[in-house]
Design an enzyme around this catalytic site. Structure first.
Site, mmCIF file in Angstrom:
data_model
loop_
_atom_site.group_PDB
_atom_site.id
_atom_site.type_symbol
_atom_site.label_atom_id
_atom_site.label_comp_id
_atom_site.label_asym_id
_atom_site.label_seq_id
_atom_site.Cartn_x
_atom_site.Cartn_y
_atom_site.Cartn_z
ATOM 1 N N ASP A 215 10.502 -3.337 -10.248
ATOM 2 C CA ASP A 215 10.201 -4.681 -9.778
ATOM 3 C C ASP A 215 10.757 -5.692 -10.777
ATOM 4 O O ASP A 215 10.897 -5.394 -11.964
ATOM 5 C CB ASP A 215 8.685 -4.871 -9.637
ATOM 6 C CG ASP A 215 8.338 -6.079 -8.769
ATOM 7 O OD1 ASP A 215 8.127 -5.873 -7.558
ATOM 8 O OD2 ASP A 215 8.294 -7.198 -9.300
ATOM 9 N N GLY B 281 0.804 -1.215 0.000
ATOM 10 C CA GLY B 281 0.000 0.000 0.000
ATOM 11 C C GLY B 281 0.829 1.255 0.000
ATOM 12 O O GLY B 281 0.290 2.364 0.086
ATOM 13 N N THR C 228 1.934 -9.759 3.582
ATOM 14 C CA THR C 228 2.712 -9.657 2.350
ATOM 15 C C THR C 228 2.660 -10.999 1.624
ATOM 16 O O THR C 228 2.268 -12.021 2.203
ATOM 17 C CB THR C 228 4.196 -9.326 2.636
ATOM 18 O OG1 THR C 228 4.761 -10.406 3.408
ATOM 19 C CG2 THR C 228 4.355 -8.015 3.389
ATOM 20 N N SER D 231 13.649 -5.045 9.104
ATOM 21 C CA SER D 231 12.610 -5.813 9.788
ATOM 22 C C SER D 231 12.899 -5.794 11.275
ATOM 23 O O SER D 231 14.029 -5.505 11.698
ATOM 24 C CB SER D 231 12.620 -7.262 9.270
ATOM 25 O OG SER D 231 11.823 -8.102 10.073
ATOM 26 N N LYS E 247 18.817 -8.947 7.397
ATOM 27 C CA LYS E 247 18.102 -7.776 7.901
ATOM 28 C C LYS E 247 18.921 -7.028 8.943
ATOM 29 O O LYS E 247 18.888 -5.785 8.997
ATOM 30 C CB LYS E 247 16.747 -8.196 8.468
ATOM 31 C CG LYS E 247 15.774 -8.700 7.406
ATOM 32 C CD LYS E 247 15.532 -7.651 6.320
ATOM 33 C CE LYS E 247 14.473 -8.072 5.325
ATOM 34 N NZ LYS E 247 14.216 -7.062 4.278
ATOM 35 N N TYR F 129 17.755 -14.836 6.652
ATOM 36 C CA TYR F 129 16.852 -13.674 6.691
ATOM 37 C C TYR F 129 17.242 -12.717 7.813
ATOM 38 O O TYR F 129 17.428 -11.518 7.575
ATOM 39 C CB TYR F 129 15.409 -14.142 6.873
ATOM 40 C CG TYR F 129 14.401 -13.015 6.806
ATOM 41 C CD1 TYR F 129 14.017 -12.480 5.587
ATOM 42 C CD2 TYR F 129 13.854 -12.476 7.962
ATOM 43 C CE1 TYR F 129 13.101 -11.443 5.508
ATOM 44 C CE2 TYR F 129 12.940 -11.435 7.905
ATOM 45 C CZ TYR F 129 12.567 -10.924 6.683
ATOM 46 O OH TYR F 129 11.670 -9.883 6.622
ATOM 47 N N ASP G 34 16.117 -5.922 -11.510
ATOM 48 C CA ASP G 34 16.501 -7.021 -10.629
ATOM 49 C C ASP G 34 17.569 -6.487 -9.685
ATOM 50 O O ASP G 34 18.631 -6.038 -10.142
ATOM 51 C CB ASP G 34 17.050 -8.185 -11.468
ATOM 52 C CG ASP G 34 17.406 -9.413 -10.643
ATOM 53 O OD1 ASP G 34 17.405 -9.322 -9.391
ATOM 54 O OD2 ASP G 34 17.697 -10.461 -11.247
ATOM 55 N N VAL G 35 17.314 -6.510 -8.376
ATOM 56 C CA VAL G 35 18.275 -5.947 -7.426
ATOM 57 C C VAL G 35 19.555 -6.764 -7.351
ATOM 58 O O VAL G 35 20.515 -6.340 -6.702
ATOM 59 C CB VAL G 35 17.657 -5.793 -6.019
ATOM 60 C CG1 VAL G 35 16.479 -4.830 -6.047
ATOM 61 C CG2 VAL G 35 17.250 -7.142 -5.438
#
Length: 278
Positions: free
Chosen positions: A33, A19, A184, A136, A153, A149, A58-59
């Protein structure tokens, strides 16, 4: 501190926008994206190409990111704010996780932020703008079966702190956003995976309960307007974010009770999780 007025500025976002695009509608939006068609459809929903436009990027590809970022800057005439939001996860312990799963998560989540900032910095620096990376709460609360992950982060948090110091004299702000669980596509993948469902229990209650998307979006927008060095969503978790060394033992004790962790390990796969086709 006076509000950083987004009217007339250009905001570039990598990864899923959720959003956020709608909440930033008063700015001009460059949406990048891996799925360029999706980015273009999202942009079309927000207005004409003078207001929002999508690009494929593409990152994991610095040259491609530079090309898309330069194209966005040329299209809108400037870039003021960059939100590095691309991210993926995994759900398996170190002992069985496939090496390529580790490398993919760290490459996208951490190196992808570095590449995004690197590609956009010349444009943002020109306008003394603001760089934001979506980290995060996992940067502070390190959960099992999430090694790559949480490591990535935490690395994003550290990268932002280091980069902020490097750019302070240039007048460029740098921040990291630290939301807790919210809706998500990645969270849907967690819940669809047997190990993820076992570990988090669907994120329906307790410490791991999801928060509404609008709370996260509003916190991020407010943080951008304040050029905040750290954004925590929801705000009530601010203490946990700022004192991870004190809070972590308590979280470890009450967050993963009984046989939750070995049960989740038993249901995990070497690929990290069973991701649904997109």
């Amino acid at each position: 501190m006076p509000r950083y007025d987004l009217a007339g500025r250009t905001v570039l976002i990598t990864g899923s926008t959720g959003g956020l695009g709608t909440a930033l509608a008063r700015a001009r939006l460059a949406l990048l994206d891996l799925d360029g068609d999706l980015a273009q459809r999202q942009a079309a929903d927000l207005g004409p190409e003078t207001t929002a436009r999508g690009w494929t990027a593409d990152v994991r590809d610095l040259a491609g990111l530079r090309s898309a970022t330069d194209a966005a800057a040329a299209h809108f005439g400037r870039l003021d704010v960059v939100v590095a939001g691309a991210g993926v996860g995994s759900m398996a312990p170190l002992e069985t996780l496939a090496p390529e799963a580790w490398e993919r998560v760290v490459d996208i989540n951490l190196s992808g932020v570095w590449r995004t900032f690197r590609a956009a910095l010349p444009h943002v620096k020109r306008h003394r703008g603001y760089l934001l990376a979506v980290s995060s709460m996992a940067a502070f609360v390190h959960s099992p079966l999430n090694g790559p992950y949480v490591a990535s982060k935490a690395g994003v948090w550290a990268l932002c702190d280091a980069t902020r110091l490097e750019l302070r004299h240039e007048g460029v702000g740098v921040g990291s956003a630290h939301p807790t669980f919210f809706k998500t596509q990645m969270l849907d993948d967690v819940h669809a995976d047997p190990a993820g469902a076992t570990l988090w229990g669907g994120n329906e209650s307790g410490l791991w309960k999801t928060v509404p998307l609008d709370k996260v979006v509003n916190a991020v927008v407010t943080g951008i307007e304040r050029r905040s060095p750290m954004i925590v969503a929801p705000r009530r978790l601010g203490l946990a974010a700022r004192t991870p060394g004190l809070v972590r033992p308590l979280v470890d004790r009450i967050g993963f009770r009984g046989t939750t962790i070995p049960d989740a390990i038993a249901r995990s796969t070497p690929a990290g999780w069973i991701s649904r086709a997109r």
